[in-house]
Scaffold this motif. Structure first.
Motif, PDB file in Angstrom:
ATOM      1  N   PHE A  24       0.824  -1.202   0.000  1.00 42.04           N
ATOM      2  CA  PHE A  24       0.000   0.000   0.000  1.00 42.04           C
ATOM      3  C   PHE A  24       0.864   1.260   0.000  1.00 42.04           C
ATOM      4  O   PHE A  24       0.553   2.244  -0.672  1.00 42.04           O
ATOM      5  N   GLU A  25       1.953   1.210   0.758  1.00 48.73           N
ATOM      6  CA  GLU A  25       2.857   2.360   0.850  1.00 48.73           C
ATOM      7  C   GLU A  25       4.244   1.859   1.212  1.00 48.73           C
ATOM      8  O   GLU A  25       4.398   0.985   2.067  1.00 48.73           O
ATOM      9  N   LYS A  53      -0.138   7.528  14.620  1.00 50.01           N
ATOM     10  CA  LYS A  53      -1.239   6.775  14.015  1.00 50.01           C
ATOM     11  C   LYS A  53      -2.455   6.762  14.940  1.00 50.01           C
ATOM     12  O   LYS A  53      -3.602   6.926  14.485  1.00 50.01           O
ATOM     13  N   ASN A 103      -1.492  -3.906  13.474  1.00 44.60           N
ATOM     14  CA  ASN A 103      -2.520  -4.477  12.620  1.00 44.60           C
ATOM     15  C   ASN A 103      -3.817  -3.696  12.768  1.00 44.60           C
ATOM     16  O   ASN A 103      -4.250  -3.431  13.887  1.00 44.60           O
ATOM     17  N   ASP A 104      -4.409  -3.339  11.645  1.00 41.84           N
ATOM     18  CA  ASP A 104      -5.688  -2.623  11.650  1.00 41.84           C
ATOM     19  C   ASP A 104      -6.685  -3.424  10.821  1.00 41.84           C
ATOM     20  O   ASP A 104      -6.648  -3.399   9.599  1.00 41.84           O
ATOM     21  N   THR A 159       3.669  -0.252   4.415  1.00 44.24           N
ATOM     22  CA  THR A 159       2.311  -0.653   4.779  1.00 44.24           C
ATOM     23  C   THR A 159       1.810  -1.678   3.788  1.00 44.24           C
ATOM     24  O   THR A 159       1.900  -1.487   2.568  1.00 44.24           O
ATOM     25  N   LYS A 173      -1.479  -3.920   2.456  1.00 43.41           N
ATOM     26  CA  LYS A 173      -2.940  -3.965   2.449  1.00 43.41           C
ATOM     27  C   LYS A 173      -3.381  -5.381   2.107  1.00 43.41           C
ATOM     28  O   LYS A 173      -2.961  -5.943   1.096  1.00 43.41           O
ATOM     29  N   ASP A 203      -9.757  -4.282   3.643  1.00 39.57           N
ATOM     30  CA  ASP A 203     -10.039  -3.692   4.957  1.00 39.57           C
ATOM     31  C   ASP A 203      -9.041  -4.071   6.045  1.00 39.57           C
ATOM     32  O   ASP A 203      -9.332  -3.940   7.222  1.00 39.57           O
ATOM     33  N   LYS A 204      -7.856  -4.560   5.641  1.00 37.61           N
ATOM     34  CA  LYS A 204      -6.844  -4.930   6.625  1.00 37.61           C
ATOM     35  C   LYS A 204      -5.524  -4.255   6.257  1.00 37.61           C
ATOM     36  O   LYS A 204      -5.074  -4.362   5.121  1.00 37.61           O
ATOM     37  N   TYR A 205      -4.917  -3.592   7.239  1.00 34.70           N
ATOM     38  CA  TYR A 205      -3.657  -2.890   7.002  1.00 34.70           C
ATOM     39  C   TYR A 205      -2.616  -3.359   8.013  1.00 34.70           C
ATOM     40  O   TYR A 205      -2.923  -3.523   9.203  1.00 34.70           O
ATOM     41  N   GLN A 236     -10.316  -3.552   9.929  1.00 30.53           N
ATOM     42  CA  GLN A 236     -11.369  -2.554  10.034  1.00 30.53           C
ATOM     43  C   GLN A 236     -12.768  -3.147  10.137  1.00 30.53           C
ATOM     44  O   GLN A 236     -13.665  -2.516  10.688  1.00 30.53           O
ATOM     45  N   TYR A 266       1.109  -2.279   9.374  1.00 34.88           N
ATOM     46  CA  TYR A 266       2.110  -1.218   9.391  1.00 34.88           C
ATOM     47  C   TYR A 266       3.407  -1.767   9.997  1.00 34.88           C
ATOM     48  O   TYR A 266       3.424  -2.169  11.166  1.00 34.88           O
TER      49      TYR A 266
END
Length: 302
Positions: A40-41, A223, A119-120, A78, A80, A84-86, A122, A88
């Motif tokens: 993602f980044e 964050k 972990n995010d 990052t 992805k 809906d899951k990221y 969402q 970092y």
């Protein structure tokens, strides 16, 4: 002849419709079975190692594969997963990705070898889906939450720290022979737990405790502030407390025989100044005044 022509046209129309329907069905099945894993980044020094390919320099929107080993030496990275899951990564992190299943029964496993990740997740996972992070001495699973996992070594002892900012994480110990404990320890929002492995014993240092936000890296604190102030996400931590840890200023208290002799307000990264007056004729302040201040502290007269 005209009748035959109409029959041929009708057959062709039916044939075309059948082909279109088959293509749509095939596409929908592929779409349903597709697990998105991508960069993602990324910025800085990072690497992706893939079986059969070797090392690959990662780039934004690069598609990752299950089995890839991802590492970040320094910078920003990052990942992805699905929509809906990221994940970092922090400096010095190495992990292996494993993702199988479909959007309805996704199985995501992250083997964290070194460093730390936040972990995010969402959206709440379906009953058939799972998301796990494994370290050398523990495994943790969730249904949908925001949490950080760090692995580090100190004085020959290996540690895993799990800090939960939203939701709940269930942890289990992994012993040296690879077996997993039947006992579960739940870490709730605003709590963290520390697991140790000294080569003989794998166990929890203590019961889950309140998160010590002053020990979190700046990237994680920023964050959390974004979650609170920009995204309006429900995460633990007070924004004022986090802002103070990030930017200061801090209060330095000078103590003599258990009483406050004086205080100073010091900007983050600046040094406290030795008081011009002394509380007694003999003794000295038990502190190196050349050290920058990065938090509230108390200096004792010895």
């Amino acid at each position: 002849m005209g009748k035959n022509k109409k029959i041929i046209i009708a057959i062709c129309v039916v044939f075309v419709i059948a082909i279109v329907a088959a293509v749509v069905l095939l596409y929908s099945k592929k779409k349903d079975g597709y697990r998105l894993l991508k960069v993602f980044e990324v910025e800085g020094t990072a690497n992706v190692n893939r079986d059969g390919t070797g090392d690959i320099e990662p780039y934004a929107n690069m598609v990752l594969e299950s089995g890839d080993t991802v590492s970040l030496t320094k910078g920003t990275f990052t990942i992805k997963a699905d929509e809906d899951k990221y994940i970092y990564l922090e400096d010095g992190t190495e992990l292996k990705l494993n993702a199988t299943g479909t959007s309805e029964n996704s199985k995501t496993t992250i083997d964290l070898v070194a460093g730390a990740i936040t972990n995010d997740i969402q959206n709440k996972l379906s009953s058939e889906s799972s998301y796990e992070v494994n370290t050398p001495n523990s495994t943790m699973s969730v249904r949908g939450t925001i949490y950080r996992v760090e692995v580090f070594e100190k004085d020959g002892v290996k540690y895993t720290k799990v800090s939960v900012f939203n939701g709940e994480v269930v942890t289990k110990l992994i012993y040296a022979d690879g077996t997993i404990s039947d006992e579960e320890v739940s870490v709730e929002e605003g709590k963290e737990v520390l697991i140790y492995d000294d080569g003989k014993t794998v166990d929890y240092v203590s019961e889950p405790k309140d998160i010590d936000y002053s020990q979190l890296p700046e990237t994680v604190l920023k964050k959390l502030l974004d979650y609170i102030n920009k995204d309006d996400r429900d995460v633990s931590g007070d924004d004022k407390e986090i802002e103070k840890i990030l930017y200061g200023p801090f209060e330095v208290t000078f103590s003599h025989n258990g009483t406050v002799f004086g205080t100073q307000t010091v900007e983050k990264g600046s040094c406290a100044q030795m008081p011009s007056l002394q509380p007694s004729e003999s003794g000295s302040w038990d502190y190196d005044f050349s050290q920058p201040v990065y938090g509230d502290l108390t200096i004792e007269w010895k």
